[in-house]
Write an enzyme that holds these catalytic residues in place. Structure first.
Site, PDB file in Angstrom:
ATOM      1  N   TYR A   1     -11.085  44.152  23.575  1.00  0.00           N
ATOM      2  CA  TYR A   1     -10.133  44.433  24.988  1.00  0.00           C
ATOM      3  C   TYR A   1      -8.788  44.389  24.728  1.00  0.00           C
ATOM      4  O   TYR A   1      -8.052  45.000  25.211  1.00  0.00           O
ATOM      5  CB  TYR A   1     -10.868  43.342  25.791  1.00  0.00           C
ATOM      6  CG  TYR A   1      -9.987  43.254  27.076  1.00  0.00           C
ATOM      7  CD1 TYR A   1     -10.379  44.439  28.029  1.00  0.00           C
ATOM      8  CD2 TYR A   1      -9.043  42.568  27.749  1.00  0.00           C
ATOM      9  CE1 TYR A   1      -9.833  44.376  29.485  1.00  0.00           C
ATOM     10  CE2 TYR A   1      -8.555  42.411  28.623  1.00  0.00           C
ATOM     11  CZ  TYR A   1      -8.811  43.518  29.702  1.00  0.00           C
ATOM     12  OH  TYR A   1      -8.031  43.485  30.988  1.00  0.00           O
TER      13      TYR A   1
ATOM     14  N   SER B   1      -2.915  44.233  30.472  1.00  0.00           N
ATOM     15  CA  SER B   1      -3.483  42.891  30.729  1.00  0.00           C
ATOM     16  C   SER B   1      -2.570  41.672  30.003  1.00  0.00           C
ATOM     17  O   SER B   1      -1.970  41.868  28.812  1.00  0.00           O
ATOM     18  CB  SER B   1      -5.224  42.695  30.432  1.00  0.00           C
ATOM     19  OG  SER B   1      -5.250  41.177  30.522  1.00  0.00           O
TER      20      SER B   1
END
Length: 192
Positions: A100, A87
């Site tokens: 995350y 990401s």
């Protein structure tokens, strides 16, 4: 993902929805036999399999278990290209994204290491790091104001589309991506 031109096959994890589904669909369009891996409900994966098969492609749905993945690997050939997904939040140091970001940073750190460990085998290892992308997962729970702020961060003036990410993966596993190895490609429209 394998890239033998005569018998190309790919295992796409998380492929029943969103970016994963777009990647599986694109690779099937490009001639890959695709194993569509899913972890929850089977119907979205099976629906994608039917759509691919109706267009003349080859696909199968595989539950995201150890035995399911072993079966998928048995049914398709080894080799070629590995593309991880990270990401673009890595490096942005966003509050509330610590865990995350840490998991995605680990994927990015493993990529060049694995590329070196696979030296001499003709296997490339890369990571695609999408930015904000129009998926149900991204859009759910966000107000229009939040979405407008996300778009404002992107120099290209829009959120990414799942097809944008699928195109990057298609490049990496296709004939033109063979010299790219150990890299993280940030497919984020220029977002820092």
């Amino acid at each position: 993902m394998a890239s033998d031109e005569g018998n190309r096959a790919a295992i796409v994890t998380g492929a029943s929805r969103g970016i994963g589904a777009a990647i599986a669909d694109r690779l099937a369009h490009d001639g890959f036999a695709v194993a569509i891996n899913y972890s929850g409900a089977a119907e979205p994966a099976e629906s994608l399999v039917r759509a691919i098969e109706q267009r003349g492609g080859r696909a199968l749905a595989v539950k995201g278990t150890f035995n399911g993945m072993r079966e998928a690997a048995r049914r398709i050939r080894d080799g070629g290209r590995i593309v991880n997904v990270s990401s673009s939040v890595v490096g942005r140091w966003l509050e509330t994204y610590a865990v995350y970001t840490a998991t995605k940073a680990a994927v990015e750190a493993m990529t060049p290491i694995l590329a070196k460990e696979l030296r001499g085998r003709g296997i490339t290892v890369n990571t695609v790091a999408p930015g904000a992308t129009e998926t149900d997962l991204f859009l759910t729970g966000k107000s229009q104001e939040m979405l407008d702020r996300a778009v404002a961060l992107v120099p290209l003036g829009r959120l990414g589309k799942t097809e944008d990410m699928a195109g990057v993966v298609a490049f990496l596993v296709g004939p033109d991506g063979g010299w790219v190895n150990g890299q993280v490609l940030r497919a984020n429209g220029g977002t820092n």
